[in-house]
Design a protein around this motif. Sequence first.
Motif, PDB file in Angstrom:
ATOM      1  N   TYR A  22       0.843  -1.196   0.000  1.00 20.82           N
ATOM      2  CA  TYR A  22       0.000   0.000   0.000  1.00 20.82           C
ATOM      3  C   TYR A  22       0.878   1.246   0.000  1.00 20.82           C
ATOM      4  O   TYR A  22       0.982   1.944   1.010  1.00 20.82           O
ATOM      5  CB  TYR A  22      -0.971  -0.034   1.181  1.00 20.82           C
ATOM      6  N   GLU A  23       1.512   1.507  -1.135  1.00 20.34           N
ATOM      7  CA  GLU A  23       2.354   2.701  -1.248  1.00 20.34           C
ATOM      8  C   GLU A  23       1.500   3.924  -1.569  1.00 20.34           C
ATOM      9  O   GLU A  23       1.654   4.971  -0.955  1.00 20.34           O
ATOM     10  CB  GLU A  23       3.433   2.479  -2.308  1.00 20.34           C
ATOM     11  N   SER A  24       0.614   3.804  -2.557  1.00 16.44           N
ATOM     12  CA  SER A  24      -0.348   4.879  -2.817  1.00 16.44           C
ATOM     13  C   SER A  24      -1.400   4.398  -3.796  1.00 16.44           C
ATOM     14  O   SER A  24      -1.140   3.530  -4.624  1.00 16.44           O
ATOM     15  CB  SER A  24       0.328   6.142  -3.365  1.00 16.44           C
ATOM     16  N   TYR A  25      -2.576   4.967  -3.665  1.00 10.37           N
ATOM     17  CA  TYR A  25      -3.689   4.685  -4.565  1.00 10.37           C
ATOM     18  C   TYR A  25      -3.500   5.546  -5.806  1.00 10.37           C
ATOM     19  O   TYR A  25      -3.559   6.770  -5.747  1.00 10.37           O
ATOM     20  CB  TYR A  25      -5.001   5.000  -3.846  1.00 10.37           C
ATOM     21  N   VAL A  26      -3.286   4.912  -6.952  1.00  8.54           N
ATOM     22  CA  VAL A  26      -3.044   5.650  -8.195  1.00  8.54           C
ATOM     23  C   VAL A  26      -4.338   5.668  -9.003  1.00  8.54           C
ATOM     24  O   VAL A  26      -4.688   4.708  -9.673  1.00  8.54           O
ATOM     25  CB  VAL A  26      -1.910   4.993  -9.014  1.00  8.54           C
ATOM     26  N   TYR A  27      -5.090   6.744  -8.899  1.00 11.75           N
ATOM     27  CA  TYR A  27      -6.317   6.883  -9.669  1.00 11.75           C
ATOM     28  C   TYR A  27      -6.110   7.782 -10.872  1.00 11.75           C
ATOM     29  O   TYR A  27      -6.942   7.836 -11.772  1.00 11.75           O
ATOM     30  CB  TYR A  27      -7.441   7.441  -8.789  1.00 11.75           C
ATOM     31  N   ALA A  28      -5.005   8.517 -10.889  1.00 12.55           N
ATOM     32  CA  ALA A  28      -4.668   9.373 -12.023  1.00 12.55           C
ATOM     33  C   ALA A  28      -3.161   9.584 -12.008  1.00 12.55           C
ATOM     34  O   ALA A  28      -2.531   9.557 -10.949  1.00 12.55           O
ATOM     35  CB  ALA A  28      -5.387  10.718 -11.935  1.00 12.55           C
ATOM     36  N   TYR A  29      -2.606   9.792 -13.199  1.00 11.28           N
ATOM     37  CA  TYR A  29      -1.164  10.023 -13.294  1.00 11.28           C
ATOM     38  C   TYR A  29      -0.918  11.126 -14.306  1.00 11.28           C
ATOM     39  O   TYR A  29      -1.480  11.095 -15.394  1.00 11.28           O
ATOM     40  CB  TYR A  29      -0.426   8.742 -13.721  1.00 11.28           C
ATOM     41  N   PRO A  30      -0.053  12.086 -13.951  1.00  7.96           N
ATOM     42  CA  PRO A  30       0.605  12.319 -12.657  1.00  7.96           C
ATOM     43  C   PRO A  30      -0.374  12.849 -11.608  1.00  7.96           C
ATOM     44  O   PRO A  30      -1.396  13.438 -11.929  1.00  7.96           O
ATOM     45  CB  PRO A  30       1.656  13.385 -12.979  1.00  7.96           C
ATOM     46  N   HIS A  31      -0.013  12.635 -10.337  1.00  4.45           N
ATOM     47  CA  HIS A  31      -0.818  13.134  -9.226  1.00  4.45           C
ATOM     48  C   HIS A  31      -0.737  14.656  -9.177  1.00  4.45           C
ATOM     49  O   HIS A  31       0.223  15.273  -9.650  1.00  4.45           O
ATOM     50  CB  HIS A  31      -0.304  12.544  -7.907  1.00  4.45           C
ATOM     51  N   LYS A  32      -1.772  15.275  -8.594  1.00  4.73           N
ATOM     52  CA  LYS A  32      -1.801  16.746  -8.533  1.00  4.73           C
ATOM     53  C   LYS A  32      -0.634  17.342  -7.758  1.00  4.73           C
ATOM     54  O   LYS A  32      -0.292  18.503  -7.952  1.00  4.73           O
ATOM     55  CB  LYS A  32      -3.120  17.212  -7.898  1.00  4.73           C
ATOM     56  N   THR A  33      -0.024  16.564  -6.864  1.00  6.43           N
ATOM     57  CA  THR A  33       1.127  17.111  -6.131  1.00  6.43           C
ATOM     58  C   THR A  33       2.336  17.268  -7.040  1.00  6.43           C
ATOM     59  O   THR A  33       3.335  17.865  -6.633  1.00  6.43           O
ATOM     60  CB  THR A  33       1.500  16.209  -4.945  1.00  6.43           C
ATOM     61  N   ALA A  34       2.260  16.772  -8.277  1.00  7.49           N
ATOM     62  CA  ALA A  34       3.314  17.000  -9.265  1.00  7.49           C
ATOM     63  C   ALA A  34       3.001  18.197 -10.155  1.00  7.49           C
ATOM     64  O   ALA A  34       3.839  18.596 -10.970  1.00  7.49           O
ATOM     65  CB  ALA A  34       3.526  15.762 -10.133  1.00  7.49           C
ATOM     66  N   TYR A  35       1.799  18.785 -10.001  1.00  7.43           N
ATOM     67  CA  TYR A  35       1.447  19.975 -10.778  1.00  7.43           C
ATOM     68  C   TYR A  35       2.145  21.190 -10.177  1.00  7.43           C
ATOM     69  O   TYR A  35       2.440  21.232  -8.977  1.00  7.43           O
ATOM     70  CB  TYR A  35      -0.054  20.222 -10.748  1.00  7.43           C
ATOM     71  N   ARG A  36       2.346  22.199 -11.023  1.00  7.85           N
ATOM     72  CA  ARG A  36       2.931  23.454 -10.572  1.00  7.85           C
ATOM     73  C   ARG A  36       2.245  24.618 -11.286  1.00  7.85           C
ATOM     74  O   ARG A  36       1.639  24.434 -12.350  1.00  7.85           O
ATOM     75  CB  ARG A  36       4.440  23.494 -10.880  1.00  7.85           C
ATOM     76  N   PRO A  37       2.330  25.848 -10.719  1.00 12.38           N
ATOM     77  CA  PRO A  37       1.772  27.005 -11.432  1.00 12.38           C
ATOM     78  C   PRO A  37       2.384  27.118 -12.828  1.00 12.38           C
ATOM     79  O   PRO A  37       3.584  26.919 -13.018  1.00 12.38           O
ATOM     80  CB  PRO A  37       2.174  28.186 -10.547  1.00 12.38           C
ATOM     81  N   LEU A  38       1.539  27.412 -13.815  1.00 12.75           N
ATOM     82  CA  LEU A  38       1.991  27.564 -15.195  1.00 12.75           C
ATOM     83  C   LEU A  38       2.262  29.038 -15.451  1.00 12.75           C
ATOM     84  O   LEU A  38       1.333  29.858 -15.500  1.00 12.75           O
ATOM     85  CB  LEU A  38       0.925  27.026 -16.150  1.00 12.75           C
ATOM     86  N   ALA A  39       3.518  29.371 -15.588  1.00  8.57           N
ATOM     87  CA  ALA A  39       3.910  30.780 -15.712  1.00  8.57           C
ATOM     88  C   ALA A  39       3.274  31.443 -16.926  1.00  8.57           C
ATOM     89  O   ALA A  39       2.898  32.624 -16.880  1.00  8.57           O
ATOM     90  CB  ALA A  39       5.429  30.883 -15.783  1.00  8.57           C
ATOM     91  N   ASP A  40       3.114  30.709 -18.035  1.00  4.74           N
ATOM     92  CA  ASP A  40       2.578  31.309 -19.259  1.00  4.74           C
ATOM     93  C   ASP A  40       1.058  31.298 -19.304  1.00  4.74           C
ATOM     94  O   ASP A  40       0.466  31.894 -20.193  1.00  4.74           O
ATOM     95  CB  ASP A  40       3.140  30.600 -20.485  1.00  4.74           C
ATOM     96  N   ARG A  41       0.422  30.599 -18.359  1.00  4.80           N
ATOM     97  CA  ARG A  41      -1.044  30.490 -18.329  1.00  4.80           C
ATOM     98  C   ARG A  41      -1.605  30.330 -19.745  1.00  4.80           C
ATOM     99  O   ARG A  41      -2.280  31.195 -20.283  1.00  4.80           O
ATOM    100  CB  ARG A  41      -1.680  31.702 -17.654  1.00  4.80           C
TER     101      ARG A  41
END
Length: 461
Positions: A22-41
Amino acid sequence: MTTPTTTSAPAEPGTAPVRRPYESYVYAYPHKTAYRPLADRPALGELWAGRSKDALALYAHIPFCEVRCGFCNLFTRIGAPDGLTGAYLDALERQARAVRDALAADGADVRFAAAAFGGGTPTFLTAAELSRLCDIAEHTMGADLRAVPLSVEASPATATADRLSVLADRGTTRLSLGVQSFVDAEARSAVRPQKRAEVEAALGRIRDAAIPVLNIDLIYGIDGQSEDTWRASLEAALAWRPEELYLYPLYVRPLTGLGRLPEPLSDAAWDSRRLALYRYGRDLLLDAGYTQVSMRMFRRSGAPESSAGDHACQTDGMVGLGCGARSYTPDLHYSFDYAVDMRQIRTIVDDYVERTGADFARADHGRRMDGDEARRRHLLQSLLQAEGMPVAAYTARFGTGPWDDFPAELAEFAARGWLADDTAAPGALRLTPEGLAHSDAVGPALFSPAVRAAMAAYERK
């Protein structure tokens, strides 16, 4: 949602790493904790230009719940001051207009093959507000809710007759009820204040509404849960002959109620107990005539399909509405900011409600997807299904085979007995029953180093 953590111990030279089940439940990839603000929006019209949009999935996120369960780290706030749900739907409609304009900007046909309302708890909304949510999905976004699968999540307390009537009338094909346990003491232990009588009454109302597919969510690994009490919950659920059952392992995640306990569950003995309960539940459901679809999902024999036949999550795009939703294009996964802490969530919801239509025409947070990440996502989302991944489809898309791209990872899975041999599944890469049992270790093993680093660097809030 999970905030995955790496729990693997260092491996001896020349051996595979030791993986906890039980390392982590992968329901989507990449996880949102890998997202970052997009400078160019980037503008949504540019992101979707030239993309295939004839089999999209639509997801609307409602970030409200009446209570927050002790295990929950979903993006949701508790309760809503007067007027907030209406203001949220106003913002959702503004976003829907902006997104629909962006999708149609290149003149290509736009069609939704599936729809889902999640959260939070969509049925936190009143019956009139649910009707308005359906109007936004149908009239603003253009999704024909009566012609495509529509899945809606609910809680026992909010599955009222008037709400269910609206959902049934508007084409809901699947209603997922978060029960977790039919044992009152276990519900309290998971910080989910509900009584079995209330759950049974809600299930009766759902059956009366004649929504084609009922799904019941159950959790194993709750503190104090035994094989006997687990069997009692399983048998109570089976008494309703649900078309689907989801069996979830309990996770204790940072910033949740259970995560704040002085000594949260997190050791090897707990892993073993969860695995034993999982196997017991799996075998009981298989004996009861259910087919295993994934580690978590079981479908009753003869039950109608609840997913779209012409939408493939590996290749087709998804459009998310609401401040906790994510959207997928081939090159970018994007959403709004993500948080678990209640104060942070309230701030993000308040910001969402104040946005103008122009604010919704650009992507704020996300992660770029290159060829390697697309391969990982395709393999992950296919391999974690019981039917496995057709190798020919992977090769046709990428021009290489999975063993060419992931030799070390697949060799490790095979060495552990997690991959079925080809004679058992000709032309498919498929997990064995034991591999399915270890899905929450298989998934994280396929994360890229870049995604792992981004997740590790994420500052929880």
